[in-house]
Design a protein around this motif. Sequence first.
Motif, PDB file in Angstrom:
ATOM      1  N   ALA A 261       0.835  -1.209   0.000  1.00  0.00           N
ATOM      2  CA  ALA A 261       0.000   0.000   0.000  1.00  0.00           C
ATOM      3  C   ALA A 261       0.865   1.253   0.000  1.00  0.00           C
ATOM      4  O   ALA A 261       0.560   2.242  -0.671  1.00  0.00           O
ATOM      5  CB  ALA A 261      -0.935  -0.006   1.205  1.00  0.00           C
ATOM      6  N   SER A 262       1.968   1.212   0.730  1.00  0.00           N
ATOM      7  CA  SER A 262       2.858   2.370   0.785  1.00  0.00           C
ATOM      8  C   SER A 262       3.454   2.644  -0.600  1.00  0.00           C
ATOM      9  O   SER A 262       3.484   3.789  -1.062  1.00  0.00           O
ATOM     10  CB  SER A 262       3.958   2.129   1.817  1.00  0.00           C
ATOM     11  OG  SER A 262       4.715   3.301   1.996  1.00  0.00           O
TER      12      SER A 262
ATOM     13  N   GLU B 277      -3.816   7.668   2.836  1.00  0.00           N
ATOM     14  CA  GLU B 277      -2.473   8.266   2.753  1.00  0.00           C
ATOM     15  C   GLU B 277      -2.234   9.080   1.497  1.00  0.00           C
ATOM     16  O   GLU B 277      -1.331   9.907   1.463  1.00  0.00           O
ATOM     17  CB  GLU B 277      -1.414   7.165   2.830  1.00  0.00           C
ATOM     18  CG  GLU B 277      -1.386   6.441   4.156  1.00  0.00           C
ATOM     19  CD  GLU B 277       0.010   5.945   4.494  1.00  0.00           C
ATOM     20  OE1 GLU B 277       0.864   5.899   3.586  1.00  0.00           O
ATOM     21  OE2 GLU B 277       0.230   5.602   5.659  1.00  0.00           O
TER      22      GLU B 277
ATOM     23  N   TYR C  29      -2.216  11.652  -1.719  1.00  0.00           N
ATOM     24  CA  TYR C  29      -2.386  13.086  -1.891  1.00  0.00           C
ATOM     25  C   TYR C  29      -3.687  13.356  -2.642  1.00  0.00           C
ATOM     26  O   TYR C  29      -4.018  12.670  -3.594  1.00  0.00           O
ATOM     27  CB  TYR C  29      -1.194  13.639  -2.676  1.00  0.00           C
ATOM     28  CG  TYR C  29      -1.083  15.128  -2.591  1.00  0.00           C
ATOM     29  CD1 TYR C  29      -0.472  15.736  -1.514  1.00  0.00           C
ATOM     30  CD2 TYR C  29      -1.606  15.927  -3.589  1.00  0.00           C
ATOM     31  CE1 TYR C  29      -0.379  17.107  -1.433  1.00  0.00           C
ATOM     32  CE2 TYR C  29      -1.520  17.307  -3.518  1.00  0.00           C
ATOM     33  CZ  TYR C  29      -0.905  17.894  -2.434  1.00  0.00           C
ATOM     34  OH  TYR C  29      -0.813  19.254  -2.357  1.00  0.00           O
TER      35      TYR C  29
ATOM     36  N   THR D  45       0.748   3.957  -2.942  1.00  0.00           N
ATOM     37  CA  THR D  45       0.465   5.359  -2.630  1.00  0.00           C
ATOM     38  C   THR D  45       1.556   6.254  -3.228  1.00  0.00           C
ATOM     39  O   THR D  45       1.264   7.321  -3.773  1.00  0.00           O
ATOM     40  CB  THR D  45       0.372   5.571  -1.103  1.00  0.00           C
ATOM     41  OG1 THR D  45      -0.567   4.641  -0.576  1.00  0.00           O
ATOM     42  CG2 THR D  45      -0.082   6.984  -0.768  1.00  0.00           C
ATOM     43  N   ASN D  46       2.805   5.805  -3.138  1.00  0.00           N
ATOM     44  CA  ASN D  46       3.885   6.554  -3.795  1.00  0.00           C
ATOM     45  C   ASN D  46       3.587   6.739  -5.287  1.00  0.00           C
ATOM     46  O   ASN D  46       3.716   7.849  -5.820  1.00  0.00           O
ATOM     47  CB  ASN D  46       5.226   5.820  -3.646  1.00  0.00           C
ATOM     48  CG  ASN D  46       5.839   5.966  -2.261  1.00  0.00           C
ATOM     49  OD1 ASN D  46       5.410   6.806  -1.473  1.00  0.00           O
ATOM     50  ND2 ASN D  46       6.837   5.152  -1.968  1.00  0.00           N
TER      51      ASN D  46
ATOM     52  N   ILE E  96       0.796   6.712  -6.838  1.00  0.00           N
ATOM     53  CA  ILE E  96      -0.311   7.662  -7.025  1.00  0.00           C
ATOM     54  C   ILE E  96       0.171   9.094  -6.824  1.00  0.00           C
ATOM     55  O   ILE E  96      -0.116   9.979  -7.622  1.00  0.00           O
ATOM     56  CB  ILE E  96      -1.487   7.325  -6.085  1.00  0.00           C
ATOM     57  CG1 ILE E  96      -2.120   5.998  -6.517  1.00  0.00           C
ATOM     58  CG2 ILE E  96      -2.528   8.453  -6.082  1.00  0.00           C
ATOM     59  CD1 ILE E  96      -3.248   5.514  -5.627  1.00  0.00           C
ATOM     60  N   ASN E  97       0.933   9.326  -5.763  1.00  0.00           N
ATOM     61  CA  ASN E  97       1.403  10.695  -5.508  1.00  0.00           C
ATOM     62  C   ASN E  97       2.309  11.208  -6.637  1.00  0.00           C
ATOM     63  O   ASN E  97       2.349  12.406  -6.905  1.00  0.00           O
ATOM     64  CB  ASN E  97       2.126  10.781  -4.167  1.00  0.00           C
ATOM     65  CG  ASN E  97       1.152  10.723  -2.995  1.00  0.00           C
ATOM     66  OD1 ASN E  97      -0.061  10.664  -3.193  1.00  0.00           O
ATOM     67  ND2 ASN E  97       1.666  10.727  -1.785  1.00  0.00           N
TER      68      ASN E  97
END
Lengths: 314, 314
Positions: free
Chosen positions: B245-246, B284, B286, B249-250, B252-253
């Motif tokens: 997930a981390s 998480e 953005y 999320t990276n 996506i950001n």
Amino acid sequence: MYRLGVDLGGTNIAVGLVDENMTLVAKKSTPTGAERTGELIVDDIAMLCKAVCEENGVSLSNVACIGIATPGIANTATGVVEYANNLPFKKFPIAELLKARVGVANIKIANDANAAAWGEAVAGAAKGSSNNVMITLGTGVGGGIIIDNKIYAGFNCAGGELGHIVIEVDGVPCSCGRRGCWEAYSSATALIRMTQEKIDECRANGRDTIMFNAEKVSGRTACDAMRAGDAAAKEVYDKYVKYLASGITNIINIFQPEVISLGGGVSNEGQSLIDSILPIVRKEQYGGGIVAMTDIRIAKLGNDAGIIGAAMLG
Amino acid sequence: MYRLGVDLGGTNIAVGLVDENMTLVAKKSTPTGAERTGELIVDDIAMLCKAVCEENGVSLSNVACIGIATPGIANTATGVVEYANNLPFKKFPIAELLKARVGVANIKIANDANAAAWGEAVAGAAKGSSNNVMITLGTGVGGGIIIDNKIYAGFNCAGGELGHIVIEVDGVPCSCGRRGCWEAYSSATALIRMTQEKIDECRANGRDTIMFNAEKVSGRTACDAMRAGDAAAKEVYDKYVKYLASGITNIINIFQPEVISLGGGVSNEGQSLIDSILPIVRKEQYGGGIVAMTDIRIAKLGNDAGIIGAAMLG
């Protein structure tokens, strides 16, 4: 024909007049007054646009376009700021409102980090390359991605948040709510935090450092002390460089851009900063020694990157 | 007209015949024999191209183009494989050599992860979106970036190495030489390592787990045991999900892509894997709750993504 570039920040609004050589010929600024309504802020942007033209003998009919660099999520297709956390903007039609006040039809907007990257791409450190990335090492870590000579911001205009790549799971808390973001290690704010931590550690351990002499700890404190031969400062600098190099290597492995430009306060360290990170980046990056390598450069336009980039959006 | 897609791997070469509906109508494969010369490998690719056509009554003159998905750094402009670490390729002009053997003029090449992403973009899970990213959770973590309906691989064709973003500075050693790459936490290999570590830990602490029953630890061992209610397996799964997930999320950001497709062995966990990571990602990422959100999907084309993507390069 001229262009106007607006750099709208949480503290100041700056408007610049840019000529056909992409040179900033004049600029004017005023405090943002971020506690006011969006309409009043746009009133001041319009006032500055008119004033900078008038003072330089340029008629608004000789202004081809206006670009606005704004914090937050800028919908480049509609000219609407979807949201900004330091300004009273929520689905705020800034382009339309400014158009009504100045009568210039061609008004474009972009996120401020993206506008700065665009400025460096067309008129600054990355000029001549069509794929490049700008990293701003300031209060936060900002990112702007240029792909095929266009700003890339994702399908929803919210992309390019390169400071919010987690590089240490469960690491230092970040302003965005995550932990361990690159911003929490490589911003000027992070450098100041690391410097203060080291000063506190030295004091607690009875270890001497010339950083005790700093009246106010800044991003330069550790860099200057390191150059003066201070061992504790060197530890701060090396730690900062390690995380910065790791994040830049990430950017290379993702984008393999032709150029990465480094802007923001920390980039005032200049070529010596690049010389510090480059051996680590070259050793760790993908494709090292096989393909052409990303050139890492200090940004050229300084605080004017946003204005010039904004002016060149149209 | 038909197209041929070649998926060249370290173990097998697969060639597929793709029709005008982007459907794979037939495929043939043979062991790569990676210890041989590049020329002999191209001989076998040519042989498979001719055989799959002949067996399906298609003349080579009815083949519009051939695409090759290759490991390593594929120079898409020249058709030269700059380097591959598991094949004897160094500045290897694979497109030209294949053209000489089969007589089809239009031959394109791409890195295998990029070709798979292209397959999912044009004919699979991300069909209909022009900005999307594919992540392959297999032996490693592969990435393919599609921007404006084109593969993005950087100015030197070596970009898109999304598995080699460090998400834990000084973390687990990665095959690329760095420490703490996303690949070292989110590949199937990493899941197996975490599973084995937990089994060893249980054994050392006298804690029971049904994972002791696994004949051979695989990427499914912890997932299956977790679903059967095993607490130790749940710890492995939760840790895996946290890092996955981390990393997502990276992505996506950075990109805010319209779609992220997950492929590779671990993606066989299907929607339940997405349901596990999504709450973390949404919390998480953005722009959460403000702009349109990236859709995370399981890839559709499975092992054929590379063949179909390669066929659609031309």
